[in-house]
Design a protein around this motif. Structure first.
Motif, PDB file in Angstrom:
ATOM      1  N   ASP A   1       4.438  23.213  35.485  1.00  0.00           N
ATOM      2  CA  ASP A   1       4.851  24.006  34.322  1.00  0.00           C
ATOM      3  C   ASP A   1       4.748  23.187  33.047  1.00  0.00           C
ATOM      4  O   ASP A   1       4.261  23.672  32.020  1.00  0.00           O
ATOM      5  CB  ASP A   1       6.292  24.507  34.494  1.00  0.00           C
ATOM      6  CG  ASP A   1       6.435  25.547  35.595  1.00  0.00           C
ATOM      7  OD1 ASP A   1       5.417  26.162  35.984  1.00  0.00           O
ATOM      8  OD2 ASP A   1       7.576  25.742  36.065  1.00  0.00           O
TER       9      ASP A   1
ATOM     10  N   LYS B   1      14.494  21.440  33.219  1.00  0.00           N
ATOM     11  CA  LYS B   1      13.448  22.138  33.962  1.00  0.00           C
ATOM     12  C   LYS B   1      12.869  23.246  33.086  1.00  0.00           C
ATOM     13  O   LYS B   1      13.594  23.871  32.300  1.00  0.00           O
ATOM     14  CB  LYS B   1      14.032  22.766  35.231  1.00  0.00           C
ATOM     15  CG  LYS B   1      14.242  21.798  36.368  1.00  0.00           C
ATOM     16  CD  LYS B   1      14.728  22.497  37.606  1.00  0.00           C
ATOM     17  CE  LYS B   1      13.637  23.401  38.135  1.00  0.00           C
ATOM     18  NZ  LYS B   1      13.936  24.017  39.414  1.00  0.00           N
ATOM     19  N   PHE B   2      11.593  23.497  33.234  1.00  0.00           N
ATOM     20  CA  PHE B   2      10.939  24.541  32.441  1.00  0.00           C
ATOM     21  C   PHE B   2      11.619  25.891  32.647  1.00  0.00           C
ATOM     22  O   PHE B   2      11.854  26.629  31.689  1.00  0.00           O
ATOM     23  CB  PHE B   2       9.442  24.648  32.788  1.00  0.00           C
ATOM     24  CG  PHE B   2       8.776  25.792  32.092  1.00  0.00           C
ATOM     25  CD1 PHE B   2       8.409  25.692  30.754  1.00  0.00           C
ATOM     26  CD2 PHE B   2       8.553  26.988  32.760  1.00  0.00           C
ATOM     27  CE1 PHE B   2       7.828  26.762  30.099  1.00  0.00           C
ATOM     28  CE2 PHE B   2       7.960  28.071  32.108  1.00  0.00           C
ATOM     29  CZ  PHE B   2       7.598  27.952  30.772  1.00  0.00           C
ATOM     30  N   THR B   3      11.954  26.229  33.913  1.00  0.00           N
ATOM     31  CA  THR B   3      12.564  27.533  34.167  1.00  0.00           C
ATOM     32  C   THR B   3      13.937  27.658  33.503  1.00  0.00           C
ATOM     33  O   THR B   3      14.322  28.744  33.082  1.00  0.00           O
ATOM     34  CB  THR B   3      12.688  27.814  35.680  1.00  0.00           C
ATOM     35  OG1 THR B   3      13.333  26.703  36.312  1.00  0.00           O
ATOM     36  CG2 THR B   3      11.326  28.065  36.310  1.00  0.00           C
TER      37      THR B   3
ATOM     38  N   SER C   1       6.498  21.904  41.099  1.00  0.00           N
ATOM     39  CA  SER C   1       6.314  23.138  40.339  1.00  0.00           C
ATOM     40  C   SER C   1       6.671  22.918  38.875  1.00  0.00           C
ATOM     41  O   SER C   1       5.966  23.375  37.980  1.00  0.00           O
ATOM     42  CB  SER C   1       7.176  24.248  40.934  1.00  0.00           C
ATOM     43  OG  SER C   1       7.049  25.425  40.186  1.00  0.00           O
ATOM     44  N   ASP C   2       7.764  22.190  38.628  1.00  0.00           N
ATOM     45  CA  ASP C   2       8.172  21.924  37.252  1.00  0.00           C
ATOM     46  C   ASP C   2       7.150  21.028  36.550  1.00  0.00           C
ATOM     47  O   ASP C   2       6.837  21.242  35.379  1.00  0.00           O
ATOM     48  CB  ASP C   2       9.566  21.284  37.209  1.00  0.00           C
ATOM     49  CG  ASP C   2      10.128  21.279  35.790  1.00  0.00           C
ATOM     50  OD1 ASP C   2      10.204  22.365  35.184  1.00  0.00           O
ATOM     51  OD2 ASP C   2      10.455  20.191  35.296  1.00  0.00           O
TER      52      ASP C   2
ATOM     53  N   ASP D   1      10.188  20.181  42.082  1.00  0.00           N
ATOM     54  CA  ASP D   1       9.793  19.142  41.138  1.00  0.00           C
ATOM     55  C   ASP D   1       8.309  19.220  40.834  1.00  0.00           C
ATOM     56  O   ASP D   1       7.890  19.057  39.695  1.00  0.00           O
ATOM     57  CB  ASP D   1      10.147  17.750  41.684  1.00  0.00           C
ATOM     58  CG  ASP D   1      11.650  17.531  41.785  1.00  0.00           C
ATOM     59  OD1 ASP D   1      12.397  18.270  41.111  1.00  0.00           O
ATOM     60  OD2 ASP D   1      12.058  16.630  42.529  1.00  0.00           O
TER      61      ASP D   1
ATOM     62  N   GLN E   1      22.196  24.629  37.247  1.00  0.00           N
ATOM     63  CA  GLN E   1      21.141  25.313  36.504  1.00  0.00           C
ATOM     64  C   GLN E   1      21.714  26.445  35.658  1.00  0.00           C
ATOM     65  O   GLN E   1      21.325  26.621  34.507  1.00  0.00           O
ATOM     66  CB  GLN E   1      20.082  25.866  37.469  1.00  0.00           C
ATOM     67  CG  GLN E   1      19.258  24.791  38.143  1.00  0.00           C
ATOM     68  CD  GLN E   1      18.404  25.366  39.264  1.00  0.00           C
ATOM     69  OE1 GLN E   1      18.885  26.092  40.132  1.00  0.00           O
ATOM     70  NE2 GLN E   1      17.125  25.028  39.236  1.00  0.00           N
TER      71      GLN E   1
ATOM     72  N   PRO F   1      10.040  18.677  27.356  1.00  0.00           N
ATOM     73  CA  PRO F   1      10.656  18.926  28.671  1.00  0.00           C
ATOM     74  C   PRO F   1      11.961  18.152  28.867  1.00  0.00           C
ATOM     75  O   PRO F   1      12.016  17.164  29.575  1.00  0.00           O
ATOM     76  CB  PRO F   1       9.566  18.473  29.649  1.00  0.00           C
ATOM     77  CG  PRO F   1       8.751  17.484  28.901  1.00  0.00           C
ATOM     78  CD  PRO F   1       8.815  17.883  27.458  1.00  0.00           C
TER      79      PRO F   1
END
Length: 197
Positions: free
Chosen positions: A14, A77-79, A10-11, A8, A164, A74
């Motif tokens: 991002d 999640k960005f990834t 990390s996101d 979270d 995901q 957003p």
């Protein structure tokens, strides 16, 4: 006891970097690209095999990210968003390859011999068997239909959850589980000789 998940955090980072990139901050974009370069290049490489297009497609992914930075919202999640872009470009490249199928040209005497130091202390025979098995696994994965292949790569190599993967592939979780079941069945069939020995 509730602690924020590192993912979270990390996101959130991002999203912050994308916001800065959307305002024209090239350093923020470069930091974002550097952070996720391995994820994108690894996914593209496993989908397309090792060839010249891998680097080109990976670069195209980040060009799309830069061009979309101002409009980025957003919602996931960005990834996940990044892997959707990756998926689209990889599938486009696979379709382009099917339309322009060519035979690889190998010129005699130009194969380069590479000496690799054995870091694991394996015997040459076990090293050869391991290499042969990995080649067989790679070939079996490469032979899967593109959506199944992407699902397997995201699950096995990128360790994404079913949820995901479902977002990246724009499918339901049960559909992803079904894709992976069919892929695993096909892989077991193709690798049957290695599984029984």
């Amino acid at each position: 006891m509730t602690r924020p998940e590192p993912a979270d955090q990390s996101d959130a980072e991002d999203v912050r970097l994308m916001s800065l990139a959307g305002a024209g901050d090239m350093a923020a974009f470069e930091k974002l690209a550097e952070k996720h370069q391995a994820l994108v290049a690894g996914t593209v490489g496993r989908m397309l095999g090792s060839n010249a297009e891998v680097e080109d497609v990976a670069q195209q992914v980040f060009v799309r990210v830069w061009k979309s930075a101002k409009r980025y919202q957003p919602r996931a999640k960005f990834t996940t968003w990044l892997l959707k872009i990756t998926r689209n470009l990889v599938f486009n490249e696979l379709r382009r390859r099917k339309r322009h199928a060519t035979m690889p040209l190998q010129i005699e005497g130009e194969a380069e011999e590479i000496q690799v130091k054995d870091e694991h202390g394996q015997t040459p025979a076990s090293s050869l068997l391991e290499s042969e098995l990995q080649d067989a696994i790679d070939s079996a994965i490469a032979a899967l239909p593109e959506t199944q292949r992407m699902a397997v790569i995201l699950r096995r190599y990128e360790e994404l959850s079913y949820e995901q993967i479902a977002e990246v592939l724009e499918q339901s979780v049960p559909a992803v589980k079904s894709l992976l079941f069919r892929a695993r069945t096909e892989l077991r069939q193709r690798l049957r000789a290695y599984l029984t020995s």
